[in-house]
Design a protein around this motif. Structure first.
Motif, PDB file in Angstrom:
ATOM      1  N   UNK A 167       0.953  -1.083   0.087  1.00 51.23           N
ATOM      2  CA  UNK A 167      -0.158  -0.118  -0.159  1.00 51.23           C
ATOM      3  C   UNK A 167       0.774   1.238  -0.180  1.00 51.23           C
ATOM      4  N   UNK A 168       0.092   2.520  -0.492  1.00 47.47           N
ATOM      5  CA  UNK A 168       0.686   3.802  -0.387  1.00 47.47           C
ATOM      6  C   UNK A 168      -0.183   4.351   0.435  1.00 47.47           C
ATOM      7  N   UNK A 169       0.497   5.069   1.489  1.00 50.44           N
ATOM      8  CA  UNK A 169      -0.268   5.858   2.502  1.00 50.44           C
ATOM      9  C   UNK A 169       0.369   7.378   2.565  1.00 50.44           C
ATOM     10  N   UNK A 170      -0.455   8.126   2.635  1.00 46.20           N
ATOM     11  CA  UNK A 170      -0.006   9.543   2.639  1.00 46.20           C
ATOM     12  C   UNK A 170      -1.104  10.443   3.229  1.00 46.20           C
ATOM     13  N   UNK A 171      -1.206  11.878   3.139  1.00 43.59           N
ATOM     14  CA  UNK A 171      -2.456  12.544   3.713  1.00 43.59           C
ATOM     15  C   UNK A 171      -3.453  12.119   2.501  1.00 43.59           C
ATOM     16  N   UNK A 172      -4.551  12.740   3.063  1.00 42.33           N
ATOM     17  CA  UNK A 172      -5.913  12.302   2.121  1.00 42.33           C
ATOM     18  C   UNK A 172      -5.539  13.375   0.995  1.00 42.33           C
ATOM     19  N   UNK A 182      -3.386  11.172  -6.254  1.00 39.90           N
ATOM     20  CA  UNK A 182      -3.212   9.733  -6.936  1.00 39.90           C
ATOM     21  C   UNK A 182      -4.218   9.296  -7.406  1.00 39.90           C
ATOM     22  N   UNK A 183      -5.490   9.099  -6.666  1.00 36.07           N
ATOM     23  CA  UNK A 183      -6.651   8.768  -7.043  1.00 36.07           C
ATOM     24  C   UNK A 183      -7.425   9.181  -8.207  1.00 36.07           C
ATOM     25  N   UNK A 184      -7.141  10.414  -8.211  1.00 35.37           N
ATOM     26  CA  UNK A 184      -7.806  11.472  -9.561  1.00 35.37           C
ATOM     27  C   UNK A 184      -7.202  11.027 -10.843  1.00 35.37           C
ATOM     28  N   UNK A 185      -5.784  10.552 -10.695  1.00 36.58           N
ATOM     29  CA  UNK A 185      -5.174  10.178 -11.944  1.00 36.58           C
ATOM     30  C   UNK A 185      -5.218   8.842 -12.331  1.00 36.58           C
ATOM     31  N   UNK A 186      -5.464   8.140 -11.371  1.00 33.10           N
ATOM     32  CA  UNK A 186      -5.491   6.356 -11.940  1.00 33.10           C
ATOM     33  C   UNK A 186      -6.629   5.719 -11.515  1.00 33.10           C
ATOM     34  N   UNK A 187      -7.567   5.430 -12.587  1.00 29.60           N
ATOM     35  CA  UNK A 187      -8.862   4.674 -12.474  1.00 29.60           C
ATOM     36  C   UNK A 187      -8.884   3.622 -11.567  1.00 29.60           C
ATOM     37  N   UNK A 188      -7.754   2.942 -11.345  1.00 28.23           N
ATOM     38  CA  UNK A 188      -7.571   1.623 -10.858  1.00 28.23           C
ATOM     39  C   UNK A 188      -7.157   1.791  -9.318  1.00 28.23           C
ATOM     40  N   UNK A 189      -6.994   3.303  -9.030  1.00 29.07           N
ATOM     41  CA  UNK A 189      -6.502   3.391  -7.546  1.00 29.07           C
ATOM     42  C   UNK A 189      -7.850   3.981  -6.582  1.00 29.07           C
ATOM     43  N   UNK A 190      -7.973   3.120  -5.619  1.00 28.25           N
ATOM     44  CA  UNK A 190      -9.431   3.368  -4.682  1.00 28.25           C
ATOM     45  C   UNK A 190      -8.802   3.973  -3.468  1.00 28.25           C
ATOM     46  N   UNK A 191      -9.127   4.993  -2.826  1.00 23.87           N
ATOM     47  CA  UNK A 191      -8.494   5.295  -1.264  1.00 23.87           C
ATOM     48  C   UNK A 191      -9.384   4.823  -0.445  1.00 23.87           C
ATOM     49  N   UNK A 192      -8.950   4.509   0.446  1.00 22.97           N
ATOM     50  CA  UNK A 192      -9.337   4.176   1.778  1.00 22.97           C
ATOM     51  C   UNK A 192      -8.845   5.216   3.032  1.00 22.97           C
ATOM     52  N   UNK A 213      -4.263   0.650  -1.941  1.00 19.32           N
ATOM     53  CA  UNK A 213      -3.540  -0.603  -2.076  1.00 19.32           C
ATOM     54  C   UNK A 213      -2.978  -0.888  -3.310  1.00 19.32           C
ATOM     55  N   UNK A 214      -1.893  -1.200  -3.353  1.00 20.34           N
ATOM     56  CA  UNK A 214      -1.300  -1.643  -4.940  1.00 20.34           C
ATOM     57  C   UNK A 214      -1.764  -2.855  -5.453  1.00 20.34           C
ATOM     58  N   UNK A 215      -2.961  -2.786  -5.860  1.00 20.44           N
ATOM     59  CA  UNK A 215      -3.508  -3.921  -6.316  1.00 20.44           C
ATOM     60  C   UNK A 215      -2.759  -4.516  -7.667  1.00 20.44           C
ATOM     61  N   UNK A 239      -5.875  -7.558   0.831  1.00 22.47           N
ATOM     62  CA  UNK A 239      -6.012  -6.435  -0.511  1.00 22.47           C
ATOM     63  C   UNK A 239      -7.223  -7.042  -1.204  1.00 22.47           C
ATOM     64  N   UNK A 240      -8.125  -6.232  -1.584  1.00 22.92           N
ATOM     65  CA  UNK A 240      -9.078  -6.825  -2.736  1.00 22.92           C
ATOM     66  C   UNK A 240      -8.357  -7.153  -3.786  1.00 22.92           C
TER      67      UNK A 240
END
Length: 148
Positions: free
Chosen positions: A7-12, A18-28, A38-40, A146-147
């Motif tokens: 996983x990658x962890x950072x401020x919201x 990151x998630x705005x630019x990568x369709x396969x990335x989902x924020x928890x 998660x680095x699925x 991870x999913x």
């Protein structure tokens, strides 16, 4: 009980970029204003295809920290801090490893061993809640797998 994540962890805000630019990335959404992705396998494949670099095996204690993932994290840490971590525990035995990025550079080299993730999370700015370490303060123990 096992714990196996990458996983990658950072401020919201950092994770949202990151998630705005990568369709396969989902924020928890995590406590204290942090987020995690998660680095699925899907995200890993997308990053590898985008950066189009020859990924080589590197013995750094991290299984999925390839050249493409490093370039990805350098780019998204350009004006922020990010932690990339991996865990692989089963029955109380296992490993943890991670690396810390800040301002587009590796600030803490890939490292592994007991306490690694807590050290990196503290560097990120995570506050330890009463009687808890940084890992537990972000409720990371509830994300054991991870999913797909």
């Amino acid at each position: 009980m096992g714990h196996c994540i990458q996983a990658v962890i950072g401020t919201h805000e950092s994770i949202r970029t990151l998630t705005d630019n990568w369709n396969s990335a989902r924020e928890i959404v995590l406590p204290q204003g942090y987020g995690m992705v998660f680095l699925t396998s899907s995200l890993f494949d997308d990053i590898t295809a985008f950066f189009d670099v020859l990924d080589e095996e590197r013995d750094l204690g991290l299984d999925y920290f390839t050249v493409a993932i490093e370039q990805f994290l350098r780019r998204y840490s350009l004006h922020t801090k990010l932690v990339y971590c991996e865990t692989d525990y089963s029955g109380g035995m296992g490993t943890q490893a991670g690396v810390f990025f800040e301002n587009g550079k590796i600030s803490i080299e890939p490292c592994s061993g007991e306490g690694t993730i807590n050290r990196l999370l503290k560097e990120l700015g995570v506050r330890c809640e009463a009687g808890m370490d940084a890992f537990d303060s972000l409720n990371l123990g509830q994300y054991r797998h991870m999913p797909e």
